[in-house]
Design an enzyme around this catalytic site. Sequence first.
Site, PDB file in Angstrom:
ATOM      1  CG  LEU A 135      -1.861   1.228   1.312  1.00  0.00           C
ATOM      2  CD1 LEU A 135      -2.707   1.412   0.054  1.00  0.00           C
ATOM      3  CD2 LEU A 135      -2.751   1.122   2.543  1.00  0.00           C
ATOM      4  CE1 TYR A 156      -2.167  -7.018  11.172  1.00  0.00           C
ATOM      5  CE2 TYR A 156      -4.261  -8.136  10.760  1.00  0.00           C
ATOM      6  CZ  TYR A 156      -3.338  -7.154  10.446  1.00  0.00           C
ATOM      7  OH  TYR A 156      -3.598  -6.294   9.399  1.00  0.00           O
TER       8      TYR A 156
END
Length: 588
Positions: free
Chosen positions: A12, A126
């Site tokens: 990204l 996470y």
Amino acid sequence: MRVLVTGASGQLGYDVCRELAKRGYTDIKGVASKDLDITDETAVSQYVRNYRPNVIVHCAAWTAVDKAEDCKDACYKVNVLGTRYIAQAAKKIGAKLVYISTDYVFKGERNSFQEVGDEKQPLSVYGLTKYQGELEAAKCRKHFIVRVSWVFGVNGNNFVKTMLKLVENKTELNVVNDQVGAPTYTVDLAKLLCDMIITKKYGIYHATNEGVCSWCDFAKKIFALAGKQVKVNGIPTSAYPTKARRPLNSRLSKASLDQAGFERLPCWQNALQRYMEDELKIAQKKQTKPKVLVIMSTYNGEKYLREQIDSILAQEQVEVHLHVSDDCSKDHTVAIVKKYQTKHKNISLQVNETNKNFTYNFLDALFRYKDNQQYDYYAFADQDDYWQPDKLITAIKKINRTGVYTMYCSNLTLVDENLQSLNKTMMPVNFKLKYWDTVCKNIATGCTIVIDREFKNLATKHYPEKIYLHDYWLAVIANYCQQTHFVYDANPEHILYRQHSNNQIGKGPGRIVQLLNKTFKRIPEEKSTKNLMTKFYELYNKDIDAETKIIFAKIKDLYAKKSSQYLRKHVNSNFRKRFKIKLLLKNY
């Protein structure tokens, strides 16, 4: 606008930097972990305070979902503490903050789309750390928290690449079919983020490509587009155990995007097709060496010419074409080049009828290729230096990170006539280019410059009369035109810049070392700089943004009225306050 992008080497972050460059942003800092350790509070605070971005797009994150279960502390440092430090630094300077979160903050057991305000029940380390990161990001008032899912992009590992790798030697594959969500193409997401940062519509958003599918559906579409004959068997999550639990429902509602007036991303099938096409182009590009035209200006250069030509022809991973423009040499320079031509078909020679001086010898040679689109890149070379084999490919890789309309230049190592190091570099190795540096000094040494085809087309759009340095002219275009990007590489190892009695820096036999210091303090004389800046403003007025036009107009007035000494003092005081110009003039 000044933009800092963390995680710039990831999928990204890479595409955010490219999209910003395509939109004409010229002051972009893309940092990876090697450039900035976001878990170091002092380092983050100092970096942000010195750079003073208007926007921070925080893409850096720990994304190894299963590994996080065994490395909880390390994951917490990156995703929580790193975000806390970034958010604190952004808040102190009043910058906008974009934080990228995930569908993993949800438990994913409901049957409908997850709304932004739904209860957060992460199933993994996470997911928990990303949610805690959201809480830290929200402490910066000007925040955009954007949750995404199933991300894929060309610059990194992802599900698409994994699937294609797995079937290299297989014709059948089992893929989970009870986890549903939406893939997100980083190119499309980057465009949305760039739309967001120019607004004040702060808040929490969900952003994925439109439509939903299972991982099994996603895999089937990948193989279909890739032309792979693979049997894909759908299996339940229970048949594919992993250390970290995944949400079964990763469908994210886009209601917040709609309410804010942001455009939704295209459907995931269209995004995947475009991604596959991009990957094909990259694969083809890797198989085909980039074509580079190296323009060399020569004048009585017989002594060192062979070494320089040999080093250019020895460039790795590129197809080199050499154009030599000779400025009425009286020695054996032309004869040497002609001898090379008998062995190398990619060498062309132009002998001028009159001496043009090196500036216009380079420029005129470049303009000869104004309408020629066969070369991917263009570079400049002196007649007496020595290029390391990776000089061109290093520049090309850095250019490709930013998109089109890019100029690259670098530092270089100063050596004596025998290529022995003088323990000096052209610029300090810790020098970092600031947006307004080029107003008052030329930091681009011609022999280090490499430009892409699009930048060449822009640079040959107007022919400049009466300028005194071709490299300075190109640097100004690169730094201040809206669509261009200026890449400065502080590494001095790619070129050995030979110092001798006949070149620009080495004039004065026996006094080379004493004159080296002048290299670091070379401010162009007032008259020449004034003409160059005025010429740029006149020719490229339509290619610069409104703020830059205002500043250039005022600088033009100052040049007309005051000395360069007064200009430096005036710019440091009034201009810094009124336009936030950061000049490194205190060193001069």
